[in-house]
Design an enzyme around this catalytic site. Structure first.
Site, short mmCIF file in Angstrom:
data_model
loop_
_atom_site.label_atom_id
_atom_site.label_comp_id
_atom_site.label_asym_id
_atom_site.label_seq_id
_atom_site.Cartn_x
_atom_site.Cartn_y
_atom_site.Cartn_z
N GLY A 78 0.84 -1.20 0.00
CA GLY A 78 0.00 0.00 0.00
C GLY A 78 0.87 1.24 0.00
N ARG A 180 -13.42 -6.79 -16.34
CA ARG A 180 -13.20 -8.24 -16.34
C ARG A 180 -11.71 -8.50 -16.58
NH1 ARG A 180 -16.49 -12.48 -20.17
NH2 ARG A 180 -15.07 -14.22 -19.82
N HIS A 285 -3.81 -5.49 11.88
CA HIS A 285 -3.08 -5.31 10.61
C HIS A 285 -1.77 -6.13 10.60
CE1 HIS A 285 -2.42 -2.37 7.05
NE2 HIS A 285 -2.02 -3.59 6.76
N GLY A 287 -1.40 -8.81 8.30
CA GLY A 287 -1.52 -9.65 7.11
C GLY A 287 -0.20 -10.08 6.49
N SER A 288 0.79 -9.20 6.51
CA SER A 288 2.06 -9.56 5.85
C SER A 288 3.14 -9.89 6.88
CB SER A 288 2.53 -8.40 4.97
OG SER A 288 2.80 -7.26 5.75
O1 LIG Z 1 2.08 -3.67 2.67
C1 LIG Z 1 0.96 -3.25 2.94
O2 LIG Z 1 0.47 -2.26 2.38
C2 LIG Z 1 0.17 -3.91 3.96
O3 LIG Z 1 -0.88 -3.49 4.29
C3 LIG Z 1 0.78 -5.12 4.59
O4 LIG Z 1 -0.09 -5.84 5.37
#
Ligand SMILES: O=C(O)C(=O)CO
Length: 318
Positions: A78, A180, A285, A287-288
């Site tokens: 992001g 698509r 947050h 996720g990574s």
């Molecule tokens: O790298 C990003 O933008 C994230 O939100 C990682 O979780």
């Protein structure tokens, strides 16, 4: 002075592999404290050719950054924390670190989906309160088998989620977005408009980045279109959701449950309404946040800088 380009690494917990890569060709300074303020970065930044870090970069920051700066690289996918237009207007190259995190974030989406569908948080709360009951109908969740999953924003992460969910015997995948996509066709997913996706999916997974278009796109209106049995998962950005609307939807059981890696605000303050809801599985947050992925993200950000300093296109240029 070695004559090598100078790189400022803004966070001292930047994975060593990335620092080592930069050091092969550059003089590297790692700033302390670990997460400095923008003002602390700006005190030294005018002496550097490149900056690696996740910082709020706006016009004021750039005005104070000096004329030596050629590359900014964020070790994140992001980039809503940076004003890309302003950076590029000044002839500074800017890069980020997408794709390498897609698998890790997709895994997070799967566990949030499963956790929310199977009432994991509610079960844990009842366990802690000594309220576990016997009963054939107690705390029933929903299967993934034979269900429809709707992906809002089929980018790299969305694609990885579909791949990981396929073995759960999903009946149908929908996705929505601007157009698509071949990747959607290859995955056997059907392109539909947002309304159809919201109305006809059992699981709605948002992977969209934050843009003026996606800001608060999950509103009262969106949640009302979803099914009472729907599970909403957000691994994109917290600000794409109207938090009050989500709290209402979960409290009133307009939808069944939510699984959230991202929230607005972030982090959620202690005692926030969302944290009081048994039908919301929430993590801050993360996720990574795996060893492997954080290394890969930092390496991608470092490679952006090396490419840029050699006059090449960045690995992931914005
Ligand atoms: O790298 C990003 O933008 C994230 O939100 C990682 O979780």
């Amino acid at each position: 002075m070695s004559g090598k380009p100078r790189v400022l690494v803004a966070h001292n917990d930047t994975p060593q592999v990335a620092v080592d890569l930069l050091k092969t060709k550059c003089d590297v300074t790692i700033l302390k404290p670990n997460w400095p303020t923008e003002a602390e970065v700006l005190k030294v930044l005018p002496e550097y050719d490149a900056l690696l870090g996740k910082l709020h970069i706006d016009t004021d920051f750039l005005n104070a950054a000096g004329s030596k700066l050629k590359i900014i690289s964020t070790p994140s996918a992001g980039y809503d924390h940076m004003n890309i237009q302003e950076i590029k207007k000044r002839g500074i190259k800017v890069g980020h670190a997408p794709k390498v995190l897609s698998g890790a974030v997709a895994e997070t989406a799967v566990f949030l989906l499963l956790g929310a569908a199977r009432r994991a948080h509610e079960g844990r709360l009842l366990l802690e309160q000594g309220k576990v009951e016997n009963g054939f109908q107690w705390l029933l969740g929903h299967d993934l088998r034979n269900k429809t999953v709707g992906i809002v924003g089929l980018g790299n992460i969305g694609e990885e989620i579909v791949k990981r969910l396929k073995p759960f015997e999903i009946k149908k995948f929908f996705y929505t977005g601007h157009s698509r996509k071949k990747a959607g066709d290859d995955l056997g997913a059907e392109f539909v408009n947002l309304d159809t996706l919201l109305k006809e999916s059992d699981f709605v997974i948002s992977c969209v980045p934050l843009t003026p278009e996606t800001d608060k796109m999950f509103s009262d209106d969106a949640f009302k279109k979803m099914r009472k049995t729907s599970v909403f998962v957000n691994i994109g950005r917290g600000k794409t959701v109207d938090t009050d609307a989500l709290v209402r939807a979960l409290k009133n059981q307009t939808i069944f449950a939510a699984g959230l890696d991202v929230t607005e605000p972030e982090p959620l303050p202690v005692g926030h309404e969302l944290l009081k809801l048994p039908n919301a599985v929430i993590i801050p947050h993360m996720g990574s946040q795996t060893v492997e992925t954080r290394n890969d993200m930092a390496l991608a950000a470092a490679q952006n800088i090396l490419n840029g300093l050699e006059g090449k296109t960045l690995l992931y240029e914005l």
